[in-house]
Design an enzyme around this catalytic site. Structure first.
Site, mmCIF file in Angstrom:
data_model
loop_
_atom_site.group_PDB
_atom_site.id
_atom_site.type_symbol
_atom_site.label_atom_id
_atom_site.label_comp_id
_atom_site.label_asym_id
_atom_site.label_seq_id
_atom_site.Cartn_x
_atom_site.Cartn_y
_atom_site.Cartn_z
ATOM 1 N N ASP A 171 86.897 28.373 -64.797
ATOM 2 C CA ASP A 171 87.667 27.149 -65.035
ATOM 3 C C ASP A 171 89.168 27.449 -64.948
ATOM 4 O O ASP A 171 89.935 26.725 -64.308
ATOM 5 C CB ASP A 171 87.300 26.598 -66.421
ATOM 6 C CG ASP A 171 87.762 25.164 -66.634
ATOM 7 O OD1 ASP A 171 87.881 24.416 -65.633
ATOM 8 O OD2 ASP A 171 87.997 24.784 -67.792
ATOM 9 N N HIS A 271 80.268 24.248 -66.527
ATOM 10 C CA HIS A 271 81.481 23.628 -65.971
ATOM 11 C C HIS A 271 82.263 24.635 -65.116
ATOM 12 O O HIS A 271 82.580 24.370 -63.960
ATOM 13 C CB HIS A 271 82.348 23.113 -67.131
ATOM 14 C CG HIS A 271 83.687 22.589 -66.709
ATOM 15 N ND1 HIS A 271 83.851 21.335 -66.176
ATOM 16 C CD2 HIS A 271 84.925 23.155 -66.731
ATOM 17 C CE1 HIS A 271 85.144 21.151 -65.889
ATOM 18 N NE2 HIS A 271 85.806 22.232 -66.215
HETATM 19 ZN ZN LIG Z 1 87.921 22.331 -66.120
#
Ligand SMILES: [Zn+2]
Length: 360
Positions: A171, A271
């Protein structure tokens, strides 16, 4: 167009930092509601209790049900208002923290963010991702406030499953590439304003720390240890990436992540793992030199991040599957708008397909 910079009021990170929760909460009022799910409570409940005992403080604990839905936000908002709390503290992963954030937005009370995993950059942000009861992404709530404090206990983060830590690296890795694109294309941030030089600089520092320390940090976290590299990478994931994405801007990597969430085959990927695939796809869409792509692929492999669709569960996608993801990714209200070139669902599908041949 104005340029805006916004951030949490305070960020504290240390091994054992949770011991400070009672004191920090008391600065915002005598009545605290701690929101945590039962698994997290088993790990940190006693430490939270003794941190309040140490300052003669009290708190109420509400169990988080596990999903950030409107129903769950309403339920906890009712508990918060019935007990007249002055501060709500979310302890756990992104969903717990996002829920607690939305409870504070509805109740108008102070907000403490206590991530127990470093899996995303959301704990410092002013966003909550709300899901429907079917577990599908429903909306992103943009709040008018940031956490009053973010408290990060690096010991707890290092002891959490390594996959979360590696996902957080994925991320955070995208932050600099997206901020650079948003800057160069004249794009906007989540605040609807221009990025700041500050946001861009933070995103760049985030990237440098990851490149310098991530490999060693992952090895240390696998052994449940906290080294200076672990501290550097936790700061990069939670603080620098959080400030960097909000104040620097998002681009194709997160847009493609949003598209990948619509592929049921990718539902087991985190994610950060989907953002990693989004990031490599962004580089292909932007026509970055082969060496740049190869370099990022080898870095991703060195920390255990996925570099192919198959590695996030999408083993034999049809072109229609990829076009569907592409259509979501090219949503005109989404971060794809910050790309300088015109990106169509067809180009996204092509780039996703090309990924496999590039990384072999
Ligand atoms: Zn993110």
């Amino acid at each position: 167009m104005p340029r805006t910079f916004a951030s949490p009021a305070r960020y504290i990170q240390a091994a054992g930092a949770l011991g400070d929760l009672g004191r920090l909460s008391k600065q915002h009022g005598d009545s605290t509601l701690v929101v945590a799910d039962s698994d997290v409570w088993d790990i940190v409940g006693e430490q939270i209790q003794s941190s309040f005992d140490a300052v003669d403080g009290t708190f109420q604990h509400a169990f988080f049900s596990g999903e950030c839905t409107t129903e769950e936000i309403d339920r906890l908002t009712e508990i918060a208002s019935e007990s007249g709390v002055e501060i709500v503290v979310g302890v756990g992963g992104g969903k717990t923290i996002d829920t607690a954030k939305s409870v504070c937005a509805r109740s108008g009370v102070a907000f403490g963010s206590v991530p127990t995993v470093a899996s995303t950059d959301s704990p410092t942000s002013s966003l909550s991702i709300v899901y429907g009861n079917d577990g599908v992404w429903e909306t992103a709530e943009q709040h008018e406030f940031h956490p009053d404090f973010v408290l990060v206990d690096s010991r707890i983060i290092a002891q959490a499953p390594t996959r979360w830590f590696v996902s957080g690296i994925g991320d955070a890795l995208a932050t600099w590439y997206e901020a650079k694109t948003a800057w160069e294309s004249g794009g906007t941030t989540v605040f609807g304003d221009r990025p700041t030089y500050t946001g861009k600089a933070l995103a760049e520092t985030c990237h440098r720390l990851l490149r310098d320390h991530a490999e060693g940090a992952v090895r240390a976290v696998k052994a449940d240890t906290v080294t200076e590299s672990v501290e550097a990478v936790i700061e990069a994931i939670i603080l620098l990436s959080g400030l960097g994405f909000e104040n620097g801007g998002l681009a194709a990597a997160h847009a493609i992540h949003d598209g990948l969430t619509r592929l049921s085959a990718a539902s087991g990927a985190t994610h950060g793992e989907k953002v990693m695939i989004g990031l490599l796809t962004q580089l292909l869409l932007e026509g970055e030199p082969d060496d740049t792509v190869r370099d990022l692929v080898s870095f991703a492999r060195s920390v255990g991040l996925p570099v192919s669709l198959a590695a996030i569960g999408v083993t034999s996608p049809t072109r229609e599957d990829l076009l569907r993801a592409g259509r979501i990714a090219c949503n005109p209200d989404g971060p794809m708008e910050n790309e300088p070139l015109e990106i169509t669902p067809e180009r996204v599908a092509d780039a996703l397909l090309a990924l496999d041949s590039v990384v072999e």
